[in-house]
Design a protein around this motif. Sequence first.
Motif, PDB file in Angstrom:
ATOM      1  N   TYR A  82       7.096   1.104  -2.514  1.00 38.03           N
ATOM      2  CA  TYR A  82       6.055   1.782  -1.751  1.00 38.03           C
ATOM      3  C   TYR A  82       6.261   1.720  -0.244  1.00 38.03           C
ATOM      4  O   TYR A  82       5.667   2.513   0.481  1.00 38.03           O
ATOM      5  N   PRO A 120       2.288   6.621   0.623  1.00 36.47           N
ATOM      6  CA  PRO A 120       1.500   6.554  -0.604  1.00 36.47           C
ATOM      7  C   PRO A 120       1.723   7.729  -1.542  1.00 36.47           C
ATOM      8  O   PRO A 120       1.587   7.613  -2.744  1.00 36.47           O
ATOM      9  N   ARG A 152      -0.815   1.177  -5.516  1.00 35.75           N
ATOM     10  CA  ARG A 152      -0.496  -0.082  -6.175  1.00 35.75           C
ATOM     11  C   ARG A 152      -1.713  -0.732  -6.797  1.00 35.75           C
ATOM     12  O   ARG A 152      -1.611  -1.493  -7.734  1.00 35.75           O
TER      13      ARG A 152
END
Length: 430
Positions: free
Chosen positions: A353, A383, A389
């Motif tokens: 990420y 993102p 997450r």
Amino acid sequence: MPRIFAPLLSAATYARWLHLAIGWIFAGVVLMIYPGTYAFGPGGILLRAVPMDVALLVLAALLPAMRRAEGVQARLLLMPEREQDIAAEPARSWADRRRTAAWLVGRVALGSLVGMFSVVVPAAAFDLLVRPAPQLPGGLRLPAADGLPWYPLLAPVLLFALGWLVVWAGRLQLAMARRLLGPSPAERLAAAELRAERLLERNLLARELHDSIGHALTVTVIQAGAAREVGDGAFVAKALEVIEETGRQAMADLERTLALLRDTGEAADPAEAGGARGIGGARGIGGAHGTPQAGDARERPGIEQLPALLDTARSAGSPVEAWIDVPSGRLPGVLSREGYRIVQEGVTNALKYAPGEPISVRVALRDGRLELRCANALAGAAPARGTPRRGGKGLRGIRERAVLLGGEASAGAESGEWVLAVRVPLRLGA
């Protein structure tokens, strides 16, 4: 109308009728061989034959194999929706023998009742069709018909009633079988524990595959992308080396996990589950206090392998600062292995990420607790490249690991960083 006649045309109804008839035949055989029954009326015959029937059935129930035979026969002829509702195992306790005796007595009694009506009702229906003064069940004789006989119209009514008597008796017989031949409350509890144990085993194996293979794929994708972008020969060689080593480790983890999956699939005997196996299963799946121990401890990486894991992250282009303050030999094996997996998941998420962002890892023992912290800068994260997450399976797996170890886990944004923090007691179950 279909709901009224459908049960009468069902194959299950006639299979259950046969099952009921077997009980009636047994009672009839005993009645024929009982000495002196011809000298008594129906009441006297019942008073003498019933105790003999019950005594023989109770004696038969003492044989452990009788319960298995009755269970197999009930599965075949009563046609339950789920065969597991009726056990096909020999009696293992006196409680099983008592339940088998109650089943045999109830089966013969219900079968005798249905068998008697199965003979009397068709005979009465035949009388209604062919005789001017027919006789109904129970000795009731109807007056002779004058003019157009209407008695034959009662014949299908009697047969219809007999059919539904068989339907309801078969359903009652099936309910008795579930109650008396089915698993006892203790056996049901053991089966539920076994199902929970197998579910835990599968969840642990799935988590192992997610952590190991997910990390390997993330590193491989990042290394391959970076090598393509940079185009430097030395960097490409290093990237290929990292990909090779990561793939080799992932293959080893996959082979070990599949071997465990095959092994746990062989332990299908509920009696085995009630022995010395802890929750989580045999062969190292579950350790003390239900903590996860999937795989052989000698093969699974632990805290001591964290430097190699962090070097892999560095080679993927993310600066890593690490503080590992754990004296050698202080951690139980399960904490060392689960600690490695937790840090691995945190690093994998950071690479996925927030590629290229600094990562900080801290592992320390404080106040009898193992503290794990993995943080990465949010600046530059994308993102849109993946799901948040917060809802990922990896973070849920980390929380499950922490709970099983008696600790707690948290994850979220703090001061421009994404922070994963896990705290577990050094003594399991504390």
